[in-house]
Structures are given as C-alpha cells and as structure tokens.
Design an enzyme around this catalytic site. Structure first.
Site, short mmCIF file in Angstrom:
data_model
loop_
_atom_site.label_atom_id
_atom_site.label_comp_id
_atom_site.label_asym_id
_atom_site.label_seq_id
_atom_site.Cartn_x
_atom_site.Cartn_y
_atom_site.Cartn_z
N GLU A 233 4.35 -2.30 -12.62
CA GLU A 233 5.30 -1.55 -11.81
C GLU A 233 5.31 -2.01 -10.62
O GLU A 233 4.39 -1.79 -9.88
CB GLU A 233 5.16 -0.03 -11.82
N CYS A 267 8.65 2.78 -3.62
CA CYS A 267 9.01 1.55 -4.22
C CYS A 267 10.64 1.60 -4.37
O CYS A 267 11.24 0.96 -4.45
CB CYS A 267 8.11 1.47 -5.82
P1 NAD Z 1 -1.29 -3.94 -3.97
O1 NAD Z 1 -0.84 -4.71 -5.05
O2 NAD Z 1 -1.92 -4.64 -2.63
O3 NAD Z 1 -2.54 -3.25 -4.39
C1 NAD Z 1 -2.47 -2.29 -5.52
C2 NAD Z 1 -3.36 -2.13 -6.17
O4 NAD Z 1 -4.32 -3.41 -6.76
C3 NAD Z 1 -4.88 -1.57 -5.24
O5 NAD Z 1 -5.50 -0.62 -6.17
C4 NAD Z 1 -5.79 -3.00 -5.05
O6 NAD Z 1 -6.99 -2.68 -4.65
C5 NAD Z 1 -5.63 -3.58 -6.26
N1 NAD Z 1 -5.53 -5.03 -6.33
C6 NAD Z 1 -5.35 -5.93 -5.28
N2 NAD Z 1 -5.62 -7.13 -5.57
C7 NAD Z 1 -6.28 -7.21 -7.11
C8 NAD Z 1 -6.53 -8.32 -7.89
N3 NAD Z 1 -6.53 -9.29 -7.52
N4 NAD Z 1 -7.02 -7.85 -8.98
C9 NAD Z 1 -6.97 -6.48 -9.28
N5 NAD Z 1 -6.59 -5.35 -8.69
C10 NAD Z 1 -6.19 -5.73 -7.07
O7 NAD Z 1 -0.08 -2.72 -3.68
P2 NAD Z 1 -0.05 -1.75 -2.64
O8 NAD Z 1 -0.05 -2.10 -1.11
O9 NAD Z 1 -1.25 -0.62 -2.93
O10 NAD Z 1 0.86 -0.87 -2.87
C11 NAD Z 1 2.37 -1.15 -2.41
C12 NAD Z 1 3.17 -1.89 -3.29
O11 NAD Z 1 3.26 -1.38 -4.62
C13 NAD Z 1 4.58 -1.92 -3.00
O12 NAD Z 1 5.23 -3.49 -3.20
C14 NAD Z 1 5.31 -0.97 -3.92
O13 NAD Z 1 6.67 -1.48 -3.96
C15 NAD Z 1 4.62 -1.15 -5.09
N6 NAD Z 1 4.85 0.27 -5.83
C16 NAD Z 1 5.70 0.25 -7.00
C17 NAD Z 1 5.81 1.15 -7.71
C18 NAD Z 1 6.50 1.14 -9.00
O14 NAD Z 1 6.48 2.03 -9.76
N7 NAD Z 1 7.23 0.15 -9.26
C19 NAD Z 1 5.38 2.37 -7.32
C20 NAD Z 1 4.56 2.44 -6.10
C21 NAD Z 1 4.32 1.27 -5.19
#
Ligand code: NAD
Length: 507
Positions: A233, A267
């Site tokens: 997502e 998002c």
């Molecule tokens: P992010 O990708 O930076 O981090 C998300 C999660 O992934 C965190 O828990 C982080 O610690 C973890 N992570 C980071 N690198 C990783 C790796 N290499 N391996 C495994 N885990 C890892 O995203 P964010 O900044 O926390 O969230 C914002 C983003 O999320 C925005 O792009 C937003 O649009 C999206 N989002 C999507 C939805 C949806 O349902 N489509 C909902 C909410 C947010």
C-alpha cells in the site's frame, strides 16, 4: 543498546526513549512466532475472535489515552486522532468480529458436469508468520487493521511500526498485552529501516507493507528472492475534479478538507485539484476563504496540527519553493523562505501549476492545495491519469451519468463521487492502488483472504471403480470427440452426450 528518541513534533519535546529491537533478537522473534502459530492456527475462528473482542474492549476503554499518545507522537489534532485513526481501527475490529467466521468458512463452489458425482469447496488455510510494516501518518490504523485481519485468519504476526511514531508502537504492544494474547502470537519489533530490512530477510510467510514507493520496491525485491507474497500500500497523487455543474460550496469545503486533513499527510489526500475554467475564479475565492478560516494550533478546537516527520517538511518545502520559482502563484500561506523552525506549515494554495512541475508529479504529503483549470472532460481525464500514481480520485458534478463515465476512465484504485477519501472507510470495499500506488487489495473479505492460502478441495465418495479419463485410453478417442462435440456445440445434443457418456463409463 540502540534507543529511538520519541519527539513530540509539535513542541519539539523529548517524550520517551524507546529501546530498539536488537538485530540479534529478530531470529528469536520468528522462532517464537512459528511456535505460537502451531497452537494459534488450531484455534477456531470463534476462539480467535474472543481475543479480538478483548482487544476492542481495551481500545474502547483507553480511547482517550490512546488519542493523547497519537497526538503527541504525530502532531495531529485530537479530533483527527480519534476520528481518523482510532475509530477506523475499532470499526475494522467490529466488522472482523461480526463477519470473519462467515467470510472464512469453507465455500461450496459449482462442480462442472465432467466432474459428475463430486463436491467442490474452497477452504482458507492461514499462511504462517505475517510481517506487517507500517508508516507514521495513521500509526494506529495502518498497523492494526492488517494485524487484526492476519490474526483472525489464523496467522501469527510480527509488527514493525514506524520509528517516526515509536510511542504509538509501544502503545500497541501494551494493548495486545492487556488483551491477553498468548505469548508469541503478536510481537512488536521497534526500530527503523535496518530492523525492517532484517525482518524481511527472515522469510516471513507474507509481508503486508504500507509506506513509500521507494521502500515498497526494496521490500518487493527482497520478497521476490524468496517468493514471499506481499501486499504493498504505497503513495498517491490523487486528482480531485470539479465540474462547473457541481455543488460548488460542497466541492470547495471537500477540497479544503481533502488537501489539509492530517496536514496533508494522507496517502489519499487531494493533491491535484482540477477545476473547470468557467468556475475557477469563483471556486478559488471560496477555497481561499475556507482555508483562511482554519484554526491551526495544538488545542482541541484545532483543524490543522503540525507535520509529523522533519524530513517530510523538507520535501514539502523543496516542492513548493521549486514550483514558485517555476512560475506558480501563492494564493494563501507562507513562502517557504519565511517558514520558521517549527513543524507547523500554514496551509498553502497554489495556482499557475503546470504538469511538468514536481508538485504536479510527485507525492507532496503536506498541506498544499494546487489548483489547475481545465476546459473539457477529455482534457481533465488525461490530466488526472497523467501520473505514476493511482490510489484514489474524486469527481464533483451534479450529472451522475457524467460522473460515472469519468470514474470509469480514471486509472485509480477507488473513485468517489461528490465526496472524498470515504471509500477507505467502507470495509465492504476493497482498498488499494493502481500503478505505483501499490499491489493488492485489503479491507473486508480481501483483507482476510489475502492472509490465507485458498485451498481447493474436491470430494468424491469413492464408490465408483474408475473415472472416465483414467487409463486405459484404448478406443476412447472417438468417444471423447463425440462427447465433447455433443456437449460444447452451439446446439447441445443431450441424447448423443448421454449415450456416449454411459458407453465411456462402461469401458
Ligand atoms: P517509509 O517507506 O519511509 O516507511 C514505512 C515503513 O517501512 C517504516 O516502518 C520504516 O521503518 C520501514 N522501512 C524503511 N525502510 C525499510 C526497508 N528497507 N525494509 C523494511 N522496512 C523498511 O514510509 P513513511 O514515510 O513511513 O510513510 C509515508 C508513505 O506511506 C507515503 O508515501 C504515503 O503515501 C504512504 N502511505 C500509503 C498508504 C496506503 O494505504 N496506500 C497509507 C499511508 C501511507
């Protein structure tokens, strides 16, 4: 021992030091999870629902305290903590408690005539250990909804919440303890990308990821090497289309809410507002007035809070500054050069946006409302689809036929007519994105079945000695030819079919 510093983004205060899960502990988390799976997966769905009921009671009882934790960790306003993070979580729990038994029950399906005498069913078998990795913008909902679905389906779960909102992570760990979940059934790993990466490498049976496109791609690559199924997502750049025949007052209020709720860190927030040229100026006037009337502070009355993550503030700053340098016009809000050090960004309206600007193409994830005029239906469909993303879209018109027609042409995981974002709130609908916005769907039935192997079961009572298609083949080719031609021809010939069928049975 590595420590995550939990900072309140709205005040800059240090709230807590949270111990990070050590990389060496991750193997043990999986061992405990697999051990717990052996017994958890054997419980009946009703028994697992019993634990979810306990979790629901704890959340309802502690709602006010949970809201405070969310507010302090994210900088969002209290109303949004309760309406957009806690309520959807309890609602998902409620729906799961009510419907999971029926949704996960074996389903009888049709059996074709050539499998005469048999019964066919689909059964749902839990996958094993599910890894849920969640973001910081709705830290409770986006973590717990997939966790709840995975649990009720019989899986055990390792949850890695965002390190940006670590006290919500700690709070969720406590909630599961208070709800008396058996040891190892739900474990929370605290930490950032190193912990997340190590968790993905330990071969979970499913990865449910919510976050950025960039991280989603890394996770998909790791998962591909082990053929681990995933749901991703990811981000969005949602179009919001206003036709001249729309209820303008409603559309303007919706645009302001959809662009600024949660400081735009949604998002599914409206990130590109397309307005039919004939009403553009009038619409802009209403939107500006609405925006300037919003209360932005830390009180219970506030409409907009602060940004959550300092890095995100920098992305918003860069995009707005670049757009202004390239000719965009600032209608309300402050020029980024005048922003202070705090995490509050005054809501911004921009016009004179062109499709080549970063603010048109890339996810902004901040309180920015870019308005773009259009002249024709075809033009706005092309503009809306001119994006790498395709999560959600809104169309405002009083002509339902036109609304449905445009909705069909938008490449998007969801489209809402004369409203915004609400598709996510209906758990009977699938939720997920197209293009770079993600892979897969969840919520409702999809939300449960993705965490299961769909097992095909065929039952034959075993009375007959053999099946038609079994050996020997000698002398059967012509008979099968006649059988299939009599059955599949435009005008079915039952007499020939039955005669041939009986002959084959006797061979
Ligand atoms: P992010 O990708 O930076 O981090 C998300 C999660 O992934 C965190 O828990 C982080 O610690 C973890 N992570 C980071 N690198 C990783 C790796 N290499 N391996 C495994 N885990 C890892 O995203 P964010 O900044 O926390 O969230 C914002 C983003 O999320 C925005 O792009 C937003 O649009 C999206 N989002 C999507 C939805 C949806 O349902 N489509 C909902 C909410 C947010």
């Amino acid at each position: 021992m590595a420590i995550i510093k939990a900072m309140n983004p709205a005040t800059g205060e240090l709230m807590a030091n949270i111990e990070e899960t050590k990389i060496e502990q991750i193997h043990k988390l999986y061992a405990d999870s697999r051990k717990a799976f052996a017994s958890w997966s054997q419980l009946s769905i009703k028994e697992r629902i019993g634990y979810l009921k306990q979790l629901k009671s704890v959340i309802v009882l502690e709602m006010d305290d949970i809201a405070k934790v969310i507010v302090n960790d994210t900088g969002k306003v209290p109303t949004e903590a309760i309406t957009a993070d806690i309520m959807p979580t309890i609602d998902a729990l409620d729906q799961t408690i009510k419907h999971a038994e029926k949704l996960l029950a074996p389903k009888k399906v049709k059996t074709p005539i050539f499998l005469f005498g048999k019964k066919s069913l689909v059964e749902y078998m839990p996958r094993g250990v599910v890894l849920v990795i969640s973001p910081w913008n709705y830290p409770l909902q986006l973590a717990l909804v997939p966790v709840i679905s995975a649990l009720v389906s019989g899986n055990t779960v390792i949850l890695k919440p965002s390190e940006v909102t670590p006290t919500v992570g700690k709070c969720m760990e406590e909630l599961f303890k208070k709800a008396n979940f058996p040891h190892g059934v739900v474990q929370v790993a605290h930490g950032g990308k190193e912990v997340g990466a190590k968790l993905t490498e330990e071969k979970p049976d499913y990865i449910f990821f919510t976050g950025s496109v960039q991280t989603g791609k890394i996770i998909q690559e790791v998962a591909a090497k082990q053929l681990i199924p995933t749901t991703l997502e990811l981000g969005g750049k949602d179009p919001f289309i206003v036709f001249a025949d729309a209820n303008m007052e409603r559309a303007a209020k919706a645009a302001v809410w959809a662009a600024f709720t949660n400081s735009g860190q949604v998002c599914m927030s409206a990130e590109r507002i397309f307005v039919e040229r004939t009403i553009f100026n009038k619409f802009l006037e209403i939107v500006k007035k609405e925006t300037e009337s919003l209360i932005q502070d830390r009180s219970k009355e506030a409409d907009i809070g602060s940004m959550t993550f300092p890095d995100q503030k920098e992305i918003v700053k860069r995009q707005v500054r670049a757009a202004l340098c390239e000719g965009a016009q600032l209608i309300t809000g402050e020029h980024p050069d005048d922003w202070d050090e705090s995490m509050f960004i005054k809501p911004l309206i921009l016009t004179n946006i062109t499709a080549d600007m970063e603010i048109f193409r890339e996810e902004t994830f901040g309180p920015v409302l870019p308005m773009i005029p259009f002249d024709t239906e075809e033009e706005v469909i092309n503009l809306a689809n001119q994006s790498e993303y395709g999560l959600n879209a809104s169309i405002f018109t009083s002509n339902m036929k036109k609304g449905r027609r445009v909705a069909r042409k938008l490449i998007s995981g969801a489209v809402v007519l004369n409203d915004v974002i609400v598709s996510v709130a209906n758990h009977y609908l699938p939720f997920g994105g197209t293009k770079q916005s993600g892979i897969g769907r969840y919520h409702g039935e999809h939300g449960l079945t993705i965490f299961c192997h769909e097992k095909a079961i065929v039952v034959d009572r075993g009375k007959r000695m053999r099946e038609l298609q079994w050996y020997p083949y000698k002398g059967t080719y012509e008979q099968f030819l006649r059988l299939f031609q009599s059955y599949f021809s435009d005008k079915r010939n039952w007499a020939v079919f039955l005669k041939t069928y009986l002959k084959l049975l006797k061979k």
